[in-house]
Write an enzyme that holds these catalytic residues in place. Structure first.
Site, PDB file in Angstrom:
ATOM      1  N   ARG A 142       1.028  -0.978  -0.163  1.00 22.23           N
ATOM      2  CA  ARG A 142      -0.073  -0.203  -0.006  1.00 22.23           C
ATOM      3  C   ARG A 142       0.768   1.224  -0.160  1.00 22.23           C
ATOM      4  O   ARG A 142       0.346   2.335  -0.133  1.00 22.23           O
ATOM      5  CB  ARG A 142      -1.025   0.158   1.150  1.00 22.23           C
ATOM      6  CG  ARG A 142      -1.879  -1.112   1.343  1.00 22.23           C
ATOM      7  CD  ARG A 142      -2.833  -0.906   2.441  1.00 22.23           C
ATOM      8  NE  ARG A 142      -3.950  -0.074   2.399  1.00 22.23           N
ATOM      9  CZ  ARG A 142      -5.143  -0.282   2.415  1.00 22.23           C
ATOM     10  NH1 ARG A 142      -5.491  -1.427   1.978  1.00 22.23           N
ATOM     11  NH2 ARG A 142      -6.147   0.539   2.219  1.00 22.23           N
ATOM     12  N   TYR A 145       0.983   4.166  -2.663  1.00 20.65           N
ATOM     13  CA  TYR A 145      -0.240   5.101  -2.276  1.00 20.65           C
ATOM     14  C   TYR A 145       0.000   6.025  -1.045  1.00 20.65           C
ATOM     15  O   TYR A 145      -0.259   7.244  -1.008  1.00 20.65           O
ATOM     16  CB  TYR A 145      -1.747   4.458  -2.426  1.00 20.65           C
ATOM     17  CG  TYR A 145      -2.742   5.291  -2.311  1.00 20.65           C
ATOM     18  CD1 TYR A 145      -3.191   5.802  -3.369  1.00 20.65           C
ATOM     19  CD2 TYR A 145      -3.449   5.384  -1.003  1.00 20.65           C
ATOM     20  CE1 TYR A 145      -4.394   6.767  -3.341  1.00 20.65           C
ATOM     21  CE2 TYR A 145      -4.814   6.408  -1.142  1.00 20.65           C
ATOM     22  CZ  TYR A 145      -5.328   6.847  -2.071  1.00 20.65           C
ATOM     23  OH  TYR A 145      -6.285   7.494  -2.027  1.00 20.65           O
ATOM     24  N   GLY A 148       3.250   8.154  -1.138  1.00 19.72           N
ATOM     25  CA  GLY A 148       2.933   8.901  -2.364  1.00 19.72           C
ATOM     26  C   GLY A 148       2.179  10.146  -1.820  1.00 19.72           C
ATOM     27  O   GLY A 148       2.822  11.207  -1.904  1.00 19.72           O
ATOM     28  N   ARG A 186     -13.142  -1.588  -4.822  1.00 19.00           N
ATOM     29  CA  ARG A 186     -13.348  -1.125  -3.587  1.00 19.00           C
ATOM     30  C   ARG A 186     -14.592  -1.921  -2.991  1.00 19.00           C
ATOM     31  O   ARG A 186     -15.416  -2.403  -3.459  1.00 19.00           O
ATOM     32  CB  ARG A 186     -13.570   0.231  -3.521  1.00 19.00           C
ATOM     33  CG  ARG A 186     -12.267   1.050  -4.023  1.00 19.00           C
ATOM     34  CD  ARG A 186     -12.209   2.480  -3.814  1.00 19.00           C
ATOM     35  NE  ARG A 186     -12.550   3.025  -5.143  1.00 19.00           N
ATOM     36  CZ  ARG A 186     -12.285   4.343  -5.245  1.00 19.00           C
ATOM     37  NH1 ARG A 186     -11.998   5.194  -4.519  1.00 19.00           N
ATOM     38  NH2 ARG A 186     -12.780   4.956  -6.536  1.00 19.00           N
ATOM     39  N   ASN A 190     -17.767  -3.495  -4.790  1.00 17.22           N
ATOM     40  CA  ASN A 190     -17.856  -4.943  -4.810  1.00 17.22           C
ATOM     41  C   ASN A 190     -18.971  -5.514  -4.284  1.00 17.22           C
ATOM     42  O   ASN A 190     -19.515  -6.492  -5.072  1.00 17.22           O
ATOM     43  CB  ASN A 190     -16.542  -5.353  -4.016  1.00 17.22           C
ATOM     44  CG  ASN A 190     -15.276  -5.426  -4.938  1.00 17.22           C
ATOM     45  OD1 ASN A 190     -15.224  -5.227  -5.922  1.00 17.22           O
ATOM     46  ND2 ASN A 190     -14.200  -6.409  -4.371  1.00 17.22           N
ATOM     47  N   PHE A 191     -19.270  -5.161  -3.141  1.00 16.78           N
ATOM     48  CA  PHE A 191     -20.542  -5.717  -2.329  1.00 16.78           C
ATOM     49  C   PHE A 191     -21.885  -5.602  -3.142  1.00 16.78           C
ATOM     50  O   PHE A 191     -22.597  -6.193  -3.441  1.00 16.78           O
ATOM     51  CB  PHE A 191     -20.575  -5.197  -0.848  1.00 16.78           C
ATOM     52  CG  PHE A 191     -19.564  -5.660   0.018  1.00 16.78           C
ATOM     53  CD1 PHE A 191     -18.825  -6.554  -0.601  1.00 16.78           C
ATOM     54  CD2 PHE A 191     -19.750  -5.065   1.290  1.00 16.78           C
ATOM     55  CE1 PHE A 191     -17.573  -6.985   0.490  1.00 16.78           C
ATOM     56  CE2 PHE A 191     -19.048  -5.612   2.274  1.00 16.78           C
ATOM     57  CZ  PHE A 191     -17.687  -6.616   2.086  1.00 16.78           C
ATOM     58  N   PRO A 273      -5.719  -1.602   6.874  1.00 12.00           N
ATOM     59  CA  PRO A 273      -6.134  -0.852   8.253  1.00 12.00           C
ATOM     60  C   PRO A 273      -7.108  -1.702   8.841  1.00 12.00           C
ATOM     61  O   PRO A 273      -8.190  -1.859   8.356  1.00 12.00           O
ATOM     62  CB  PRO A 273      -6.238   0.583   7.692  1.00 12.00           C
ATOM     63  CG  PRO A 273      -5.711   0.820   6.715  1.00 12.00           C
ATOM     64  CD  PRO A 273      -5.664  -0.643   5.897  1.00 12.00           C
TER      65      PRO A 273
END
Ligand code: NAD
Ligand code: UDP
Ligand code: UDP
Length: 310
Positions: A142, A145, A148, A186, A190-191, A273
């Site tokens: 990760r 990102y 960055g 994401r 997705n869900f 996280p």
């Protein structure tokens, strides 16, 4: 006099909503996008407006246009996308930010950076206030990102201190809504797609990790209030402070879609996280802003959009 406003990443999910709102307030918009995760479909309707201009351009290359304000949203935001080409992700955040800061320096434009709650990493302070420096792995999957975006914040504040640039830094927490790419990986998209297609809903890990989801209209309001505030530089958290586990999100999506999908469990990605919720005290006090769309209401609107996409 109306402003000329540059929106980088303007054909993306949040960027397209922002362009639409800015156009509705009679501004001239220059939308810059390389279409790596955005799409022309997101801005198709805006192209009919003579005050809307589209440039296919990668922000890693210099850009010379004359503008009054810059919203820097260019950066792939879904872990699936940004991990697909991590070097490009770092470049976009670092080279891209330098180019846009250089542009802001030359034109004396005010410039807003779309930063992220990812600067807090896997937080050891909960909820996360802006004063928390974060817990970020600098070498994980990760990091392209997270680091960055952290470096972009550093650049913004160094240009501010060294060249007196008029900067704004928003730390955006998970945002969702219509025009997310159905396959961008994401959790909300997705869900919903899995539920609408009657497929298994993929829970990563045990589903007890939490996020706080902000509806895109609320977020766009917050970004515009920050941009036009004379006093607030940031960094300032923008998001929704209602927190849900991924299992709770899955239950809501199943209920609202009336789906018969079942849950299946997949491995938790590295460095995911465990919890995340913004402390919004500063946004409320300094900007007079708070989110107003509850999760179920926002999910219904998003489900309506994805139903149309199918
Ligand atoms: P998105 O992927 O839909 O939008 C990003 C846009 O930037 C896309 O249109 C993409 O094509 C464009 N882009 C990427 N690299 C580029 C480059 N080098 N040059 C030009 N254009 C480029 O994602 P989004 O959710 O709309 O996110 C917009 C911004 O907000 C991003 O900077 C993201 O990091 C930030 N953000 C989003 C969230 C969220 O939950 N959606 C949370 C925190 C921060
Ligand atoms: N830049 C740009 N558009 C401009 C002005 C600058 O893209 O209108 C880019 C240019 O590539 C430059 C970078 O922004 O290298 C940083 O600009 P800055 O003025 O900070 O540095 P320098 O020009 O000295 O490299
Ligand atoms: N997630 C999940 N199933 C999915 C996609 C994501 O359980 O199909 C989890 C993911 O592991 C993370 C949370 O949902 O804990 C939010 O993931 P997302 O990629 O949307 O955003 P981010 O991790 O960047 O907050």
């Amino acid at each position: 006099m109306k402003s000329t406003i540059l929106v980088t990443g303007g054909a993306g999910f949040i960027g397209s909503h922002l362009c639409e709102r800015l156009l509705s307030e009679e501004n001239n918009i220059i939308c810059v996008d390389n279409f790596s995760s955005g799409s022309k479909d997101n801005i198709l309707k805006l192209l009919e407006n003579p005050r809307f201009e589209l440039i296919r351009h990668d922000v890693n290359f210099p850009l010379y246009v004359e503008v009054d304000q810059i919203y820097n949203l260019a950066c792939q935001a879904s872990p699936l996308h940004y991990q697909n080409d991590p070097v490009q992700t770092v470049k976009t955040n670092v080279h891209g930010s330098i180019n846009l800061l250089g542009l802001a320096k030359r034109t004396k434009a005010r410039i807003l950076q779309a930063s992220t709650s990812e600067v807090y990493g896997d937080p050891e302070v909960h909820p996360q206030p802006e004063t928390y420096w974060g817990n970020v792995n600098p070498i994980g999957i990760r990091s392209c990102y997270d680091e960055g975006k952290r470096c972009a914040e550093t650049l913004f504040f160094d240009y501010h201190r060294q060249y007196h640039l008029d900067i704004k830094v928003a730390r955006i927490f998970n945002t969702y809504g219509p025009r997310m790419q159905p396959d961008d990986g994401r959790v909300v998209s997705n869900f919903i797609m899995q539920a609408l297609n009657g497929e298994d809903i993929t829970i990563y890990g045990d589903g007890q990790q939490s996020r706080s989801f902000c509806y895109v209209d609320d977020l766009v309001d917050g970004l515009m209030i920050l941009m036009n505030s004379e006093k607030v530089t940031g960094p300032i958290n923008l998001g929704n402070d209602s927190e849900f586990t991924m299992l709770e999100l899955a239950e809501k999506v199943i209920k609202l879609t009336g789906s018969s999908s079942q849950l299946i469990y997949k491995p938790l990605p590295m460095d995911d996280p465990r919890k995340r919720r913004p402390d919004l005290s500063q946004a409320k006090e300094k900007l007079g802003w708070k989110p107003s769309v509850a999760l179920e209401e926002g999910l219904m609107k998003t489900i309506g959009y994805f139903t149309g996409v199918l």
